[in-house]
Design a protein around this motif. Structure first.
Motif, PDB file in Angstrom:
ATOM      1  N   GLN A 173       0.836  -1.200   0.000  1.00 27.08           N
ATOM      2  CA  GLN A 173       0.000   0.000   0.000  1.00 27.08           C
ATOM      3  C   GLN A 173       0.874   1.255   0.000  1.00 27.08           C
ATOM      4  O   GLN A 173       2.080   1.198   0.275  1.00 27.08           O
ATOM      5  N   LYS A 175       1.516   5.187   1.433  1.00 24.43           N
ATOM      6  CA  LYS A 175       1.267   6.161   2.492  1.00 24.43           C
ATOM      7  C   LYS A 175       1.748   7.523   1.990  1.00 24.43           C
ATOM      8  O   LYS A 175       2.917   7.668   1.600  1.00 24.43           O
ATOM      9  N   SER A 182       3.456  -2.429   3.952  1.00 19.73           N
ATOM     10  CA  SER A 182       2.813  -3.733   3.844  1.00 19.73           C
ATOM     11  C   SER A 182       2.561  -4.215   5.263  1.00 19.73           C
ATOM     12  O   SER A 182       3.438  -4.097   6.137  1.00 19.73           O
ATOM     13  N   GLY A 184       1.002  -2.802   7.437  1.00 17.10           N
ATOM     14  CA  GLY A 184       1.136  -1.658   8.324  1.00 17.10           C
ATOM     15  C   GLY A 184       2.558  -1.267   8.654  1.00 17.10           C
ATOM     16  O   GLY A 184       2.789  -0.377   9.478  1.00 17.10           O
ATOM     17  N   TYR A 272      -4.655   2.180  -3.774  1.00 16.08           N
ATOM     18  CA  TYR A 272      -3.600   1.559  -2.967  1.00 16.08           C
ATOM     19  C   TYR A 272      -3.353   2.316  -1.653  1.00 16.08           C
ATOM     20  O   TYR A 272      -2.441   1.956  -0.903  1.00 16.08           O
ATOM     21  N   ALA A 274      -3.209   3.448   1.943  1.00 17.49           N
ATOM     22  CA  ALA A 274      -3.364   2.737   3.212  1.00 17.49           C
ATOM     23  C   ALA A 274      -4.332   3.435   4.157  1.00 17.49           C
ATOM     24  O   ALA A 274      -4.923   2.786   5.030  1.00 17.49           O
TER      25      ALA A 274
END
Length: 324
Positions: A173, A175, A182, A184, A272, A274
Motif C-alpha cells: 500500500q 502512504k 505492507s 502496516g 492503494y 493505506a
C-alpha cells in the motif's frame, strides 16, 4: 576490484578457505582476513570456521549491470544515459545532487550495494546494509519548472507498487506522500531533491530505498515498524530483476507525467492508499490537525475532512499518522 572479486567467490554461499581465496585473488591470507573484517563491519554476515574457511550464509546476489540490462525494456535502456554502480556510496542521492550542479545528467542512474550515509525524509538515517536491499537514484530533467512536479512523489510510489505486482508481490500500500507499506509496516521510501530554477528547467533526483532482505540485527536500528520483500513473498527477491522492473515502470510513467501530470492518476493511487477513509492526524509544523482522510487531489495534496470542511495539505513540513 579485490573486494568485488572476493564477493563474487563468496556469492555461492559455500565455504572457501583463506588459502583458496588468497590464491584466487593474488593476495595474502592476512589481507583476506582484513577484507572479511571490513565486510562484517559493513553489515555483511560472514561465517568463519577454523579449518573450513569463510562463507556467506544463504549466498549473495551482487548487482550486475548485464543482468539488469537483460530485464530492461529497450525503450527504457535508451533513456538511461549512464549508470554509476559502486560497492559503497555515502548516499546515492547526495552523489547525484553533487553531479547535477551545473551539468545535464538526465537519465543518469546511481546504484550502490551499500550507503554509509543513506537519508530518508527530513534527513532521517536510512539503514543500508551491504548487498541486502536496493538503493538507487535516477536523475530526470523537467523543462516546466518546479510547479510541474506536483504529485511526482506519489507517481513514483505508484510505479514501485506496479513493478512489485509484476513480481507477484501483493499487499503493498501507499502512504502519503512518499512511503510504501505492507501489513502496516514500512517497506520502501522515496526522497526527491531538486536542482535548477523554480520557474525554468530543473533536474530532479529520484531516490528510492526498498527493503529486500533486511538482516534482523540491523533492522533493530530502524525507528519504526518495518518489513522486507522476503517477509512478504516468503523468498528472496532478485535485486537485479527488481531494479529493472522498477525502472521499466518508472521511466514510462515519468514520460506520461511530463505530459499529463498527476491528475489522471488520482483514482489509481487512491486504490492503494493505506489510509483512505481512515481517521488520521496531520502534523503541520508544530500543530496537529485531526480528521478523516479523503484521499488526494489532482495536485497530490492530501485531503482532510475536519469539522470545518475538507482542507488540502501539501508536503514539506506535513506528516501523517493514523489516529489512535
Amino acid at each position: 576490484m579485490t573486494i568485488r572479486s572476493l564477493l563474487s567467490i563468496l556469492a555461492d554461499g559455500k565455504f572457501h578457505s583463506g588459502r583458496e581465496l588468497g590464491e584466487a585473488l593474488g593476495i595474502s591470507r592476512s589481507a583476506i582476513w582484513k577484507h572479511m573484517r571490513r565486510l562484517e563491519e559493513d553489515g555483511l554476515e560472514i561465517y568463519s570456521v577454523k579449518g573450513r574457511g569463510y562463507r556467506v550464509p544463504g549466498g549473495l546476489e551482487l548487482l550486475d549491470l548485464a543482468q539488469i540490462n537483460d530485464w530492461l525494456e529497450s525503450s527504457v535502456k535508451a533513456e538511461l544515459a549512464d549508470v554509476d554502480l559502486q560497492l559503497s556510496m555515502g548516499s546515492t542521492n547526495e552523489k547525484a545532487m553533487q553531479e547535477t550542479q551545473g551539468a545535464n545528467c538526465h537519465g543518469r542512474l546511481y546504484l550502490a550495494e551499500q550507503q554509509s550515509a543513506g537519508r530518508g525524509r527530513r534527513g532521517r538515517p536510512w539503514v543500508s546494509p551491504f548487498a541486502r536491499n536496493l538503493y538507487f537514484s535516477l536523475v530526470w530533467r523537467f523543462e516546466q519548472g518546479v510547479a510541474a512536479l506536483e504529485g511526482l512523489s506519489l507517481m513514483v510510489g505508484l510505479a514501485l507498487v506496479k513493478a512489485m505486482e509484476k513480481l507477484s508481490i501483493r499487499d503493498v500500500q501507499l502512504k502519503w506522500p512518499n512511503d510504501l507499506l505492507s501489513q502496516g509496516r514500512k517497506l520502501a521510501g522515496i526522497l526527491l531533491e531538486v536542482n535548477g530554477e523554480a520557474s525554468g528547467e530543473c533536474q530532479v533526483v529520484i531516490g528510492v530505498g526498498i527493503n529486500v532482505n533486511m538482516p534482523n540485527e540491523l533492522g533493530a536500528m530502524i525507528d519504526q515498524p518495518w518489513i522486507d520483500l522476503k517477509n512478504i513473498s516468503g523468498e528472496v527477491v532478485s535485486r537485479n530483476r527488481l531494479v529493472a522492473e522498477v525502472l521499466n515502470e518508472l521511466v514510462v510513467r515519468l514520460r506520461s507525467f511530463e505530459r499529463d501530470g498527476f491528475a489522471g492518476l488520482v483514482d489509481e493511487w487512491q486504490s492503494y492508499h493505506a489510509m483512505q477513509g481512515q481517521p488520521i492526524v496531520l502534523q503541520v509544523g508544530g500543530k496537529e490537525i485531526a480528521g478523516v482522510c479523503q484521499g488526494v487531489d489532482g495536485s497530490g495534496a492530501i485531503l482532510l475532512q475536519t469539522a470545518t470542511g475538507v482542507e488540502a495539505f501539501h508536503g514539506g513540513e506535513v506528516s501523517v499518522q493514523r489516529s489512535v
